[in-house]
Every structure is written in C-alpha cells, then in structure tokens.
Design a protein around this motif. Structure first.
Motif, PDB file in Angstrom:
ATOM      1  N   UNK A 142       0.775  -1.242   0.000  1.00  0.00           N
ATOM      2  CA  UNK A 142       0.000   0.000   0.000  1.00  0.00           C
ATOM      3  C   UNK A 142       0.797   1.277   0.000  1.00  0.00           C
ATOM      4  N   UNK A 143       2.141   1.189  -0.101  1.00  0.00           N
ATOM      5  CA  UNK A 143       2.941   2.418  -0.172  1.00  0.00           C
ATOM      6  C   UNK A 143       2.694   3.071  -1.524  1.00  0.00           C
ATOM      7  N   UNK A 144       2.305   4.325  -1.508  1.00  0.00           N
ATOM      8  CA  UNK A 144       1.865   5.001  -2.735  1.00  0.00           C
ATOM      9  C   UNK A 144       2.969   5.810  -3.402  1.00  0.00           C
ATOM     10  N   UNK A 145       3.912   6.301  -2.613  1.00  0.00           N
ATOM     11  CA  UNK A 145       5.004   7.112  -3.135  1.00  0.00           C
ATOM     12  C   UNK A 145       6.302   6.430  -2.720  1.00  0.00           C
ATOM     13  N   UNK A 146       6.974   5.809  -3.707  1.00  0.00           N
ATOM     14  CA  UNK A 146       8.089   4.913  -3.420  1.00  0.00           C
ATOM     15  C   UNK A 146       9.431   5.642  -3.460  1.00  0.00           C
ATOM     16  N   UNK A 147      10.333   5.304  -2.554  1.00  0.00           N
ATOM     17  CA  UNK A 147      11.653   5.946  -2.563  1.00  0.00           C
ATOM     18  C   UNK A 147      12.539   5.393  -3.679  1.00  0.00           C
ATOM     19  N   UNK A 148      13.299   6.262  -4.293  1.00  0.00           N
ATOM     20  CA  UNK A 148      14.347   5.897  -5.249  1.00  0.00           C
ATOM     21  C   UNK A 148      15.598   6.657  -4.824  1.00  0.00           C
ATOM     22  N   UNK A 149      16.751   5.973  -4.886  1.00  0.00           N
ATOM     23  CA  UNK A 149      17.984   6.584  -4.401  1.00  0.00           C
ATOM     24  C   UNK A 149      18.352   6.077  -3.023  1.00  0.00           C
TER      25      UNK A 149
ATOM     26  N   UNK B 140       6.127   1.467 -13.751  1.00  0.00           N
ATOM     27  CA  UNK B 140       4.804   2.019 -13.466  1.00  0.00           C
ATOM     28  C   UNK B 140       4.621   2.612 -12.087  1.00  0.00           C
ATOM     29  N   UNK B 141       5.711   2.855 -11.357  1.00  0.00           N
ATOM     30  CA  UNK B 141       5.591   3.357  -9.995  1.00  0.00           C
ATOM     31  C   UNK B 141       5.688   4.885  -9.956  1.00  0.00           C
ATOM     32  N   UNK B 142       4.964   5.472  -9.006  1.00  0.00           N
ATOM     33  CA  UNK B 142       5.138   6.885  -8.699  1.00  0.00           C
ATOM     34  C   UNK B 142       6.231   6.975  -7.645  1.00  0.00           C
ATOM     35  N   UNK B 143       7.281   7.735  -7.921  1.00  0.00           N
ATOM     36  CA  UNK B 143       8.464   7.666  -7.072  1.00  0.00           C
ATOM     37  C   UNK B 143       8.857   9.021  -6.514  1.00  0.00           C
ATOM     38  N   UNK B 144       9.608   8.948  -5.442  1.00  0.00           N
ATOM     39  CA  UNK B 144      10.126  10.123  -4.747  1.00  0.00           C
ATOM     40  C   UNK B 144      11.629   9.922  -4.550  1.00  0.00           C
TER      41      UNK B 144
END
Length: 760
Positions: free
Chosen positions: A54-61, A153-157
């Motif tokens: 259910x995490x909607x905004x995924x971390x990148x980095x 397809x992920x929305x990322x932060x």
C-alpha cells in the motif's frame, strides 16, 4: 485523503542477495554486468514489496552499493584523488576503491575513513573534502534508477542526503577549514540534480537533513535556511525529512523554510506533532513518521490513531504518514521466519509488515472505523502483562544493585602493578581484538549443526579443531596475548542472544552494517538472565593449548543492548543492568577457571548516546556504571580489556576513563591516529591499544606504515602504556591476508622494541 510514503527500504534483498553478489564481484567470480543486473533485480523486488503493502510514493535513491553517503559523494563528484586511478569518470570500481582501498580493477590505495551513521549501527564512508574542493555532477545512477522505477509504473520520490548534513558529516582533507565555505559550490550541483529530476517528471524530492535531530550551532542553522532557499523553485517539490530525534529546537526555523513539505520522526519526537501542525502553512504537507523505522515491534495502531486522528481531520490531503526513518535498519520480511513461535511472531513487524501497518492506519483515519486496528494491536498490548516477559527474580536482583557493585577493589595504579607482576608481558604487548577468519568449513559446520545434520559432540570437536589451529597460528606469529578465535560464534551479539534468556534470534532477520557486512540482531523481548555459562568451555580449552595468556572474550552490556532490537516497555538502563549482571557472572566464572585477561567489548558505547549533547551526561553515567558492574566482580590481578571501534571520543573521554578498564583498544588506523587526540589532551590514565591497521580492507599493511603509526601513538601516550593490535576483529578476512598482516604487525613491534632498548 492521507498518503502513504516511505523514506527508504532495506537494500540487501530478502536473502542478502546484494551481499553475495558484491562479494562474488570482488572475488572476480561474476562480471560487473552481472552485479549491475542483480542490483536492478533487488530494486524491482523492493519496489514491488512496498507497493503490494500500500505504499503510494516509493523511494528511489535509497539503494546503494556500499552506503548512501558514499553514493552521494559519487553523485557530487567528491572522490579523493588517490581513488581516481587516472580515470576522470567515476564508476563502480571507483566506489569500491574509496570504500575498501581495492577493487577488482586498478591498484590498491588507502580506503577512506568509516564511522557510524548518527546513533545507529550502520556505517558510512566519511567524505574527504579539501579547502578548494571542486564539486561536479558525477555518477548518473540516481537518474537511471528513477527511470527504472517509472518504467515499472511506480510513482516515485527520489531521496537525497541534504547538502548541509553531507558537509556536516564530511572531514577536512589536509588542513582544517570551515566546511560551510563549500556550501555554495555544492548547492550548484544539487540544483543541477533537481533540474534533471524535474526533466524526468518527478514531482517530489525527499531531502534528508537529520542534523536537525542534533544541537547545531547558528552557522549550520543559517546554512540550512540558505540551502533550502536555493533549492526551492527548481521544478520539483521538496519534502524536507528529519529523523532520529525531536526537532523542538528548530520549530521557528522549520516554519520559515521555503519547502512544500516536512517529515519528522514522531517516534522520538511525539511532542512535535501538535506544534508543527500549528506552525506549518495549511497547504504544506505534514508527514508524520508514526511507525518505528528502527525497531521490529508490532505497532500499537490504536494508540497511534488517537495520536494523529485530530491532525488528520484538519489537514486532509496535506497529511502523509510513513515510518519514522528509512527502513534500512530493519529486516525485510517477517514471513520468512519459520522458527519463531506464534506468540513471538504476533509481537513483531519487519519492513514489509510496516507497510501493512500504514495501510491499516490510513483506512482507519479515512473511515473513522478503528475495529481493524484494535484487532491488530491486541497482541502487542497483551504482551505488556505477560509472565513470560516479566521475571520477578531478575527484577529483584537489579533492584538490589548499589554503587559499590560498579567498583573494582582498588584503583588502576594498584591493579596495574599486580597485573604486571602476574602477567609478565613485554613492552608494547601484541594481541588481536578477538575473532579470526570465519572460514567456509566453520560456516558449513555451523549450518549443518543448526539444521540437525551434525551431532553436538561432532560440532564441538570441529570447533575445537578450529580453535587449536587459531592458537597455533598465533603462537607461530609470535603474538603475546592470544585469543581462541571465536570459531563457535556466528556474531558477537547474536551468539550471546542465543544463550541468554529473554533474547530471541531470527533465521533471516538480517540488516546491513556496511557494504556487504550484514548482522542479525537478536530481539530482547523479556527480562534477561543467564541459565548456564556461555564461553567457559571454549576459552578454557584454548588456554590448555598454550603457555601464553588466552584472553577471554565477551560482548559488553551496552553493545548487547544497542546491537539488538530493544524491548520498548522498559527503560534502556534497566535492561542494560540485567545484561550486566549476567555478564558479571560469566566474568567471574572465567576468572575462576584460570583466565587472567578478559575483554568486554563495547563498540556500541558511543552510538548509544542521545544525539543531543545536553542529554549525554545522564546516558554516560548509567552506561559507564553498567559496564563497571559487568567487570567489577574480579580480583585486582585479573586484567579487564574493552574495545571500541569507529567512534569519536572527543566530548566523552571522561566517560571512557570512567569505564575503568585496565586496557582499552580502539580504531585509529583509518584516521591515521587522529582519534588519539582526545586521549592525549585528557591524559588518559590507563593502558591503550590504538589499532595499527585497518581490517575492513583486504590490503596488507607494510612494516614501515605500522611503525609510523606506533610512533605517532607514542607521541600522545607513553610507550609503557601502549599495546599493539589491529583495529577490530578479523572474522571477515581470509587467513592468508590475516597471517601476512599480523606477521608485519609483530615484526614492526619487535623492531621498535629493539630500537627503544638501544636508545635506553
């Protein structure tokens, strides 16, 4: 509606896939392409695990090949000249040379210094910055990983270490200077990074400034304001994130920052919620770190719901919820644990389960229906009164502790004379920190024993054969004080966690310590006691093999506390005292079995400190007392050692002296003996063994280098009080390099003894 996001996820893989890939690459068993593909697969799995919960905004980095501070150095082009190897374009091998002093390609060189990430057991490579440092946009991996996630397809932060925290953590290479003079140059690169992320259609960027959990001076406060002002307006929205402590010192500063959102740690700063809700503008995002990102206990979602429901109603879409910090510090998935009993499992939540907790909390906040979270919270609430958890006999023993239980019979000068007479050690005695290489045969035997494929008697015979080999190797090398090598120990904390009541150990509860090094912290779930001796058999066996002194090896109470997952229903100092009393019994048993030197390791002593200096005194008082309780049951002639690694001692040197250990061994090699400055200015009274070579790199130190370090140490500490030893244990090294390094260490020491005798 409330949004769920995450600050970071464990990067090692569910079964430590990154560890094995890295070590295979370093050993030349796989190609760089294969390593890169393994990293890509781990990231894809991590994003999928988070999204499924259910995490909607995924971390990148948040992924790193070694550590995220070193990744930042690569990103901003801050690579020490010696690690370039004549190549301007930084790549994976550049990164590994900085971290390890060696890579599969290129020459060896001195690795960069490593130290602890705030008050965690995670290590980072310290950036080395010169007074004329030229930053530039370097490694492009961040942008490549953003593209990877978007294609899935992920929305990322994207997640970045903030520029002010980065400078704060860096060291001056060469002459000392004000590191903040480099801020403008660094900000130019950060602006370029944000602009490139905007081109990738990134909406939010998380900028981590955990120095807000510290007590910083006005220059760093001003730098934060300057930094955030210059980074705003770059085409992305900024979520400023702080964690590991309350931000109460900086409420007004935070309210003035030109950022679109603020995340803070509600676990360590619960009182900050109401204040920041009032101070932040209505349109700003308030992100509440309500799930503990550093521990493994199931959240009491009912209590959290009561804590944040009013704020949620008020802020609506402008409220986000998340773990308190990156989940880097927790194991990946509780579902892998098959041997924990059902009640124990019902008390726990690993990284994957923390996403489920956030989803349950979001549903309750969105619907005002708390039925599901009440059911979820029931086991952890029932645990509070469990007779399994609370033992009256243990609590009664702790209650009787007095100040005298933390005192040796006589002060160090008297003990020192008695010990010198009994031990008869030479000038500059040589020893090691305790562990020797954990070979494949050792690991195979341990696996077979745990799987029930090897009988206990056969396993013990194999371990004793390994101990015999270690003792004979040390005698051949000419070391003065020997150790049994710890063949029987999987880890310096987990080993004791398996033997102490009140601890539990997992199968796959791995967390990253640094690079490919992972540890499996035990869980302190109840009152702690010892039902039987833990080290006597192995140590006494080793002593029977040699006429030289064998050093008994124990992990200290503070390290057993902070390198475990700690129960949260009892004060830390109470748990530490419980552990100290169990170790006191073990120390006395070792002495009574004929062991005259006993080392009680405390590498976590420094990291257990509160981040705010104003809170240090109370911690240092009880932590030092706890150590002394563990060590003070013995006679004067028994020599007590302790060991600390990768710690800064300035500001706490009096507390280190307050431990009253007869000998302290510390890491100083990577800092080129700079860490000894605190011991010199304080006039540390007892004996000290400054580590003379770095065991975290495979490089073998030469004799001249070791002699030079010992000479530097002798400028600060009288040579009559110096020991010679590596900076840490040798379990991660191979036997070939271990023998070569120790041979050079002993040779260097013998040459120095001869030189000193001639000068007399």
């Amino acid at each position: 509606m409330v949004t769920i996001h995450n600050l970071g996820f464990p990067r090692i893989g569910k079964k430590r896939e990154l560890k094995f890939a890295l070590e295979n690459y370093w050993a030349g068993k796989i190609s760089r392409t294969e390593l890169v593909e393994k990293g890509r697969a781990i990231r894809a799995e991590n994003w999928a695990l988070q999204a499924e919960q259910g995490v909607e905004l995924l971390p990148v980095g948040d992924f790193a090949w070694y550590d995220h501070v070193l990744t930042t150095s690569m990103l901003v082009g801050a690579i020490p000249e010696r690690h370039h190897q004549g190549c301007d374009d930084a790549n994976l091998d550049t990164l590994f040379r900085v971290a390890r002093g060696r890579a599969p390609t290129g020459c060896t060189c001195a690795a960069s210094e490593m130290t602890k990430w705030f008050n965690t057991n995670y290590h980072y490579i310290v950036p080395e910055l010169s007074i004329n440092q030229a930053f530039k946009l370097g490694w492009q991996e961040l942008f490549e990983q953003v593209n990877e996630a978007q294609q899935l397809g992920y929305k990322v932060k994207p997640v970045l270490i903030g520029p002010v925290t980065y400078l704060y953590l860096a060291k001056c290479a060469g002459e000392e200077f004000n590191k903040l003079t480099l801020l403008d140059s660094l900000l130019n690169v950060y602006q370029q990074i944000l602009a490139k992320l905007a081109e990738q259609n990134i909406e939010w960027v998380q900028i981590d400034e955990p120095i807000l959990a510290l007590e910083i001076d006005d220059s760093y406060r001003a730098a934060l304001n300057t930094s955030l002002s210059k980074l705003s307006g770059q085409g992305v929205k900024i979520l400023l994130a702080s964690y590991f402590g309350s931000v109460a010192n900086y409420y007004q500063d935070i309210a003035s920052y030109p950022v679109e959102g603020i995340h803070f740690d509600c676990v360590t700063g619960e009182s900050d919620i109401e204040k920041l809700d009032v101070l932040l503008r209505d349109e700003q995002i308030l992100s509440l770190g309500v799930i503990n990102g550093r521990n493994i206990w199931r959240a009491d979602l009912e209590a959290i719901y009561q804590q944040v429901s009013t704020v949620a109603k008020k802020r609506g879409d402008c409220l986000w919820i998340a773990p308190s910090c990156s989940l880097l510090h927790t194991p990946v998935d509780l579902e892998q644990e098959e041997k924990l009993d059902s009640e124990m499992r019902s008390w726990l939540a690993f990284a994957r389960q923390k996403g489920t907790e956030l989803s349950l909390l979001k549903k309750a906040l969105s619907t005002d229906d708390s039925t599901a979270i009440a059911d979820y919270s029931a086991p952890i609430n029932a645990r509070k009164n469990s007779p399994r958890v609370n033992r009256l006999d243990v609590q009664a023993r702790v209650a009787t502790l007095a100040e005298t239980d933390g005192q040796r019979n006589n002060p160090f000068p008297i003990r020192n004379l008695k010990q010198a007479s009994v031990l008869q050690l030479p000038l500059l005695p040589t020893t090691t920190i305790g562990s020797f290489p954990q070979t494949q045969s050792i690991r195979a035997a341990r696996r077979a024993f745990k799987a029930g494929e090897l009988e206990e008697a056969t396993y013990h015979a194999k371990m004793k054969a390994e101990i015999r080999d270690a003792v004979l190797a040390q005698e051949a090398l000419g070391l003065d004080v020997l150790v049994h090598g710890e063949a029987e120990r999987n880890d310096m904390v987990e080993y004791f966690g398996e033997l102490l009541d009140g601890f539990a150990c997992t199968q796959l509860g791995w967390v990253q310590s640094y690079g490919s090094r992972c540890v499996k912290p035990p869980i302190i779930w109840g009152d702690v006691t010892r039902s039987r001796p833990m080290t006597i058999e192995w140590t006494v066996f080793a002593q029977s093999l040699t006429k030289k002194k064998i050093k008994g090896m124990l992990t200290g109470p503070i390290t057993l506390l902070f390198w475990s997952f700690i129960r949260e229903d009892v004060d830390k100092h109470v748990i530490a005292n419980q552990i100290a009393l169990t170790l006191r019994d073990e120390v006395v048993d070792l002495q009574n079995a004929g062991i005259e030197i006993i080392q009680i390791d405390e590498p976590a002593f420094r990291e257990g400190m509160p981040l705010k200096a104003s809170q240090w005194s109370s911690y240092l008082d009880w932590a030092a007392y706890t150590f002394r309780v563990s060590a003070s049951g013995v006679k004067d002639e028994t020599q007590i050692h302790t060991h600390m690694c990768y710690s800064e001692f300035n500001g706490i040197i009096e507390a280190i002296a307050d431990l009253d250990a007869d000998v302290i061994t510390i890491e100083t090699s990577r800092s080129n003996m700079a860490l000894l400055g605190a011991f010199e200015s304080f006039d540390y009274p007892n004996q000290i063994g400054p580590g003379v070579y770095d065991i975290h790199t495979p490089n073998v130190p030469d004799i001249g280098w070791i002699k030079g370090l010992i000479h530097k140490a002798a400028e600060k500490i009288p040579v009559t009080r110096l020991w010679v030893n590596p900076d840490c244990g040798l379990k991660t090294r191979g036997w070939e390099e271990t023998r070569a390094a120790l041979d050079n260490m002993v040779t260097a020491t013998k040459e120095l003894r001869a030189e000193l005798s001639r000068s007399d």
